[in-house]
Design a protein around this motif. Structure first.
Motif, PDB file in Angstrom:
ATOM      1  N   SER A   1      27.496  51.355  33.354  1.00  0.00           N
ATOM      2  CA  SER A   1      28.226  50.312  32.627  1.00  0.00           C
ATOM      3  C   SER A   1      28.943  49.425  33.640  1.00  0.00           C
ATOM      4  N   ARG A   2      29.498  48.336  33.142  1.00  0.00           N
ATOM      5  CA  ARG A   2      30.201  47.412  34.009  1.00  0.00           C
ATOM      6  C   ARG A   2      31.327  46.732  33.260  1.00  0.00           C
ATOM      7  N   ASP A   3      32.314  46.241  34.007  1.00  0.00           N
ATOM      8  CA  ASP A   3      33.397  45.448  33.450  1.00  0.00           C
ATOM      9  C   ASP A   3      33.531  44.237  34.371  1.00  0.00           C
ATOM     10  N   ASP A   4      32.962  43.115  33.961  1.00  0.00           N
ATOM     11  CA  ASP A   4      32.971  41.933  34.817  1.00  0.00           C
ATOM     12  C   ASP A   4      34.385  41.401  35.034  1.00  0.00           C
ATOM     13  N   SER A   5      35.285  41.643  34.096  1.00  0.00           N
ATOM     14  CA  SER A   5      36.665  41.167  34.265  1.00  0.00           C
ATOM     15  C   SER A   5      37.380  41.897  35.396  1.00  0.00           C
ATOM     16  N   LYS A   6      36.863  43.083  35.731  1.00  0.00           N
ATOM     17  CA  LYS A   6      37.446  43.883  36.806  1.00  0.00           C
ATOM     18  C   LYS A   6      36.526  43.981  38.022  1.00  0.00           C
ATOM     19  N   ASN A   7      35.422  43.225  37.999  1.00  0.00           N
ATOM     20  CA  ASN A   7      34.436  43.299  39.095  1.00  0.00           C
ATOM     21  C   ASN A   7      34.048  44.742  39.387  1.00  0.00           C
ATOM     22  N   SER A   8      33.831  45.493  38.333  1.00  0.00           N
ATOM     23  CA  SER A   8      33.613  46.932  38.492  1.00  0.00           C
ATOM     24  C   SER A   8      32.342  47.417  37.837  1.00  0.00           C
ATOM     25  N   LEU A   9      31.724  48.386  38.503  1.00  0.00           N
ATOM     26  CA  LEU A   9      30.512  49.052  38.048  1.00  0.00           C
ATOM     27  C   LEU A   9      30.837  50.535  37.909  1.00  0.00           C
TER      28      LEU A   9
END
Lengths: 109, 120
Positions: free
Chosen positions: B73-81
């Motif tokens: 999964s990813r969270d683009d708002s946190k630049n995280s994978l």
């Protein structure tokens, strides 16, 4: 699933010599989908070549890639001390998305 | 400067779970398809899974060896994978790298990896 085979397993050479590494695919691979990486001990892989023959950003021109179909080659024209490492070829496919060869270790003779 | 920094590795018992994270900086994370690749001790590279960008509907794909057990999964708002790993097996022991798809069917940015050890 396409299987990649690399040869030789180990290549023992001296600095200044030419290194020729082979990657063979079990079925034809689009040249666009073939890449090469370098990995040194304790480090992450580094992209060297993509699209079979295009050098990645910052890669010296002593590294070159060639080939098509099922046979691809990575050539290092003159080995520098920092080039002694393991080299992997990689192909991009439908499933799995990325497949890597087993690697060729280039070590100092 | 491009950076990918993984975390979350550790020792876990067979059958257990672990969640890996990867924080990106220095490039437009949201534009990129992102992948996880692992390397067992002394072995070669094995692709684990990927998540596409928003433009490709965040589509996920997995290697057969982890399908049904791992979730990317990813969270683009946190630049995280992220990599959620369930029902872990001893053969999942490896250094796990996050990597960015270059757009040319190759992986151009790599983290330094986080070690997962599955053992009783």
């Amino acid at each position: 699933e396409i299987v990649l085979t690399q040869s030789p397993g180990t290549l023992s050479l001296s600095p200044g010599e030419r290194a020729t590494l082979s990657c063979r695919a079990s079925q034809s691979v689009s040249s666009s989908y073939l890449a090469w990486y370098q990995q040194k001990p304790g480090q992450a892989p580094r992209l060297l070549i993509y699209g079979a023959s295009s050098r990645a950003t910052g890669i010296p021109d002593r590294f070159s890639g060639s080939g098509s179909g099922t046979d691809f080659t990575l050539t290092i024209s003159r080995l520098e001390p920092e080039d002694f490492a393991v080299y992997y070829c990689q192909q991009f496919g439908d499933s799995p998305r990325f497949t890597f060869g087993p690697g060729t270790k280039v070590d100092i003779k | 400067e491009v950076q990918l920094v993984e975390s979350g590795g550790g020792l876990v018992q067979p059958g257990g779970s672990l969640r890996l994270s990867c924080v990106a900086s220095g490039f437009t994370f949201s534009d990129r398809h992102m992948d996880w690749v692992r390397q067992a001790p002394g072995k070669g590279l094995e692709w684990v899974g990927r998540i596409s960008n928003k433009g490709s509907s965040y589509n996920t794909e997995y290697a057969a060896s982890v399908k049904g057990r791992f979730t990317v999964s990813r969270d683009d708002s946190k630049n995280s994978l992220y990599l959620q790993m369930n029902s872990l097996k001893t053969e999942d022991t490896a250094l796990y790298y996050c990597a960015s798809d270059s757009g040319y069917w190759s992986l151009d940015y790599w983290g330094q990896g986080t070690l997962v050890t599955v053992s009783s």
